[in-house]
Motif scaffolding. Structure first.
Motif, PDB file in Angstrom:
ATOM      1  N   LYS A  33      57.238  45.810  40.676  1.00  0.00           N
ATOM      2  CA  LYS A  33      56.357  46.923  40.339  1.00  0.00           C
ATOM      3  C   LYS A  33      55.190  46.491  39.457  1.00  0.00           C
ATOM      4  O   LYS A  33      54.174  47.185  39.411  1.00  0.00           O
ATOM      5  N   THR A  34      55.324  45.366  38.768  1.00  0.00           N
ATOM      6  CA  THR A  34      54.253  44.910  37.870  1.00  0.00           C
ATOM      7  C   THR A  34      53.121  44.219  38.616  1.00  0.00           C
ATOM      8  O   THR A  34      52.033  44.063  38.065  1.00  0.00           O
ATOM      9  N   GLU A  35      53.362  43.809  39.842  1.00  0.00           N
ATOM     10  CA  GLU A  35      52.367  43.043  40.599  1.00  0.00           C
ATOM     11  C   GLU A  35      51.033  43.783  40.727  1.00  0.00           C
ATOM     12  O   GLU A  35      49.962  43.196  40.557  1.00  0.00           O
ATOM     13  N   ILE A  36      51.071  45.067  40.998  1.00  0.00           N
ATOM     14  CA  ILE A  36      49.846  45.842  41.177  1.00  0.00           C
ATOM     15  C   ILE A  36      49.036  45.900  39.886  1.00  0.00           C
ATOM     16  O   ILE A  36      47.804  45.849  39.909  1.00  0.00           O
ATOM     17  N   ILE A  41      44.155  44.101  36.847  1.00  0.00           N
ATOM     18  CA  ILE A  41      43.506  43.441  35.707  1.00  0.00           C
ATOM     19  C   ILE A  41      42.668  42.264  36.184  1.00  0.00           C
ATOM     20  O   ILE A  41      41.525  42.082  35.752  1.00  0.00           O
ATOM     21  N   PHE A  42      43.203  41.462  37.105  1.00  0.00           N
ATOM     22  CA  PHE A  42      42.457  40.317  37.614  1.00  0.00           C
ATOM     23  C   PHE A  42      41.245  40.750  38.438  1.00  0.00           C
ATOM     24  O   PHE A  42      40.194  40.100  38.396  1.00  0.00           O
ATOM     25  N   CYS A  43      41.364  41.845  39.180  1.00  0.00           N
ATOM     26  CA  CYS A  43      40.225  42.370  39.942  1.00  0.00           C
ATOM     27  C   CYS A  43      39.123  42.871  39.010  1.00  0.00           C
ATOM     28  O   CYS A  43      37.933  42.621  39.258  1.00  0.00           O
ATOM     29  N   ILE A  44      39.507  43.563  37.964  1.00  0.00           N
ATOM     30  CA  ILE A  44      38.519  44.045  36.997  1.00  0.00           C
ATOM     31  C   ILE A  44      37.818  42.878  36.329  1.00  0.00           C
ATOM     32  O   ILE A  44      36.586  42.881  36.178  1.00  0.00           O
ATOM     33  N   GLU A  45      38.578  41.863  35.960  1.00  0.00           N
ATOM     34  CA  GLU A  45      37.981  40.680  35.331  1.00  0.00           C
ATOM     35  C   GLU A  45      36.989  40.002  36.282  1.00  0.00           C
ATOM     36  O   GLU A  45      35.880  39.643  35.888  1.00  0.00           O
ATOM     37  N   ALA A  46      37.362  39.831  37.539  1.00  0.00           N
ATOM     38  CA  ALA A  46      36.469  39.203  38.508  1.00  0.00           C
ATOM     39  C   ALA A  46      35.227  40.060  38.739  1.00  0.00           C
ATOM     40  O   ALA A  46      34.115  39.528  38.830  1.00  0.00           O
ATOM     41  N   THR A  47      35.390  41.365  38.797  1.00  0.00           N
ATOM     42  CA  THR A  47      34.246  42.265  38.992  1.00  0.00           C
ATOM     43  C   THR A  47      33.274  42.165  37.823  1.00  0.00           C
ATOM     44  O   THR A  47      32.051  42.080  38.032  1.00  0.00           O
ATOM     45  N   TRP A  67      36.420  27.048  38.845  1.00  0.00           N
ATOM     46  CA  TRP A  67      37.466  27.920  38.317  1.00  0.00           C
ATOM     47  C   TRP A  67      37.294  29.338  38.826  1.00  0.00           C
ATOM     48  O   TRP A  67      38.270  30.033  39.114  1.00  0.00           O
ATOM     49  N   ASN A  68      36.070  29.786  38.935  1.00  0.00           N
ATOM     50  CA  ASN A  68      35.818  31.128  39.444  1.00  0.00           C
ATOM     51  C   ASN A  68      36.142  31.229  40.933  1.00  0.00           C
ATOM     52  O   ASN A  68      36.587  32.276  41.395  1.00  0.00           O
ATOM     53  N   ILE A  69      35.922  30.153  41.670  1.00  0.00           N
ATOM     54  CA  ILE A  69      36.293  30.142  43.092  1.00  0.00           C
ATOM     55  C   ILE A  69      37.809  30.307  43.216  1.00  0.00           C
ATOM     56  O   ILE A  69      38.295  31.101  44.020  1.00  0.00           O
ATOM     57  N   MET A  70      38.557  29.565  42.382  1.00  0.00           N
ATOM     58  CA  MET A  70      40.008  29.681  42.406  1.00  0.00           C
ATOM     59  C   MET A  70      40.434  31.107  42.023  1.00  0.00           C
ATOM     60  O   MET A  70      41.307  31.699  42.665  1.00  0.00           O
ATOM     61  N   ASP A  71      39.806  31.661  41.002  1.00  0.00           N
ATOM     62  CA  ASP A  71      40.087  33.029  40.566  1.00  0.00           C
ATOM     63  C   ASP A  71      39.823  34.017  41.702  1.00  0.00           C
ATOM     64  O   ASP A  71      40.634  34.905  41.966  1.00  0.00           O
ATOM     65  N   PHE A  72      38.713  33.849  42.404  1.00  0.00           N
ATOM     66  CA  PHE A  72      38.344  34.730  43.505  1.00  0.00           C
ATOM     67  C   PHE A  72      39.363  34.624  44.644  1.00  0.00           C
ATOM     68  O   PHE A  72      39.774  35.641  45.215  1.00  0.00           O
ATOM     69  N   VAL A  73      39.800  33.418  44.951  1.00  0.00           N
ATOM     70  CA  VAL A  73      40.795  33.219  46.018  1.00  0.00           C
ATOM     71  C   VAL A  73      42.112  33.881  45.634  1.00  0.00           C
ATOM     72  O   VAL A  73      42.767  34.522  46.468  1.00  0.00           O
ATOM     73  N   VAL A  74      42.514  33.771  44.360  1.00  0.00           N
ATOM     74  CA  VAL A  74      43.753  34.391  43.908  1.00  0.00           C
ATOM     75  C   VAL A  74      43.657  35.924  44.025  1.00  0.00           C
ATOM     76  O   VAL A  74      44.596  36.575  44.494  1.00  0.00           O
ATOM     77  N   VAL A  75      42.526  36.493  43.647  1.00  0.00           N
ATOM     78  CA  VAL A  75      42.364  37.951  43.725  1.00  0.00           C
ATOM     79  C   VAL A  75      42.365  38.415  45.177  1.00  0.00           C
ATOM     80  O   VAL A  75      43.024  39.392  45.527  1.00  0.00           O
ATOM     81  N   ILE A  76      41.665  37.711  46.037  1.00  0.00           N
ATOM     82  CA  ILE A  76      41.615  38.089  47.452  1.00  0.00           C
ATOM     83  C   ILE A  76      42.998  37.949  48.081  1.00  0.00           C
ATOM     84  O   ILE A  76      43.455  38.834  48.822  1.00  0.00           O
ATOM     85  N   VAL A  80      45.251  40.956  49.723  1.00  0.00           N
ATOM     86  CA  VAL A  80      45.701  40.917  51.116  1.00  0.00           C
ATOM     87  C   VAL A  80      47.222  41.025  51.186  1.00  0.00           C
ATOM     88  O   VAL A  80      47.762  41.682  52.082  1.00  0.00           O
ATOM     89  N   SER A  81      47.924  40.431  50.230  1.00  0.00           N
ATOM     90  CA  SER A  81      49.396  40.428  50.275  1.00  0.00           C
ATOM     91  C   SER A  81      49.976  41.810  50.018  1.00  0.00           C
ATOM     92  O   SER A  81      51.120  42.075  50.393  1.00  0.00           O
ATOM     93  N   LEU A  82      49.212  42.700  49.377  1.00  0.00           N
ATOM     94  CA  LEU A  82      49.713  44.065  49.159  1.00  0.00           C
ATOM     95  C   LEU A  82      49.638  44.840  50.449  1.00  0.00           C
ATOM     96  O   LEU A  82      50.372  45.705  50.740  1.00  0.00           O
TER      97      LEU A  82
END
Length: 82
Positions: A33-36, A41-47, A67-76, A80-82
């Motif tokens: 349940k914590t995943e979302i 938080i990570f989406c807001i940070e990237a935005t 580092w930002n590319i890695m962050d962007f890939v993790v957020v995307i 997608v996994s949700l």
């Protein structure tokens, strides 16, 4: 704040148990349940970073940093996994 979120996410990932036949322990069900919340938080940070730095067009833009590319890939990937 973001660093604490990353550390908390690592702790949650370390506490997960992968059982055969996709069985879940009560703790695993609660941790899922914590995943979302972590993803939000990570989406807001990237935005915020994209708005502040620009996306890709100029020097110093968000996607011009590894580092930002890695962050962007993790957020995307998380989205997608949700």
């Amino acid at each position: 704040m973001v660093l604490l979120t990353i550390i908390a996410n690592c702790v949650v990932l370390a506490l997960e148990e992968h059982l055969p036949e996709n069985d879940k322990t009560p703790l695993s069900l609660e941790l899922e349940k914590t995943e979302i919340y972590f993803l939000m938080i990570f989406c807001i940070e990237a935005t915020f970073k994209i708005v502040a730095l620009g996306f890709v067009m100029h020097r110093g833009a968000y996607l011009r940093n590894a580092w930002n590319i890695m962050d962007f890939v993790v957020v995307i990937t998380g989205s997608v996994s949700l």
